[in-house]
Design a protein around this motif. Structure first.
Motif: not given
Length: 144
Positions: A88-96
């Motif tokens: 995901f590199g710089e992205l911070t995934p969030e649930v949903g």
């Protein structure tokens, strides 16, 4: 009257439509926006949705509740993947969260973040409406 033509296989149809969950949560709607123009059989809609359009004419409105099988099918376990957080590199995934994922030369697909487990992210690539009854509302504007 020219507007009395019925929708048949191969008809070009201009319509407004919405897809929502039975509780009223709207997933997509063209009402209040540009209508959709497509040809029956071009895979714009799932086969069960197309079946619901046959025989309708310009001016007709219809609301149907489709089973998961008629809409987007049941979720496939094989479409739920564990990806390393480093993907995901710089992205911070969030649930949903719904994110776009590149598929190389074939374009991209959408995935829903289901779980973040340490350094792994569980992504569901099933259609967001898979496994759900879908309320399919249409307003037919033109049939060619």
């Amino acid at each position: 009257m020219s507007g009395s033509r019925e929708i048949l296989p191969g008809s070009t149809v201009t319509l407004h439509f919405s897809l929502s969950l039975p509780d009223g949560t709207e997933a997509i709607s063209t009402f209040g926006e540009e209508p959709l123009r497509f040809q029956m059989g071009d895979k714009t809609f799932q086969p069960g949705m197309e079946m619901a359009l046959y025989g309708l004419k310009a001016g007709d409105e219809q609301t149907l509740t489709l089973t998961p099988e008629q809409a987007y099918g049941d979720p496939e376990p094989g479409l739920v993947q564990r990806l390393p957080l480093t993907d995901f590199g710089e992205l911070t995934p969030e649930v949903g969260q719904i994110m776009s994922f590149a598929l190389g030369e074939v374009g991209e697909t959408m995935g829903i973040i289901r779980e973040i487990d340490g350094d792994e992210v569980v992504v569901d690539f099933n259609h967001p409406l898979a496994g759900h009854e879908v309320v399919f509302r249409v307003q037919i504007l033109a049939v060619e």
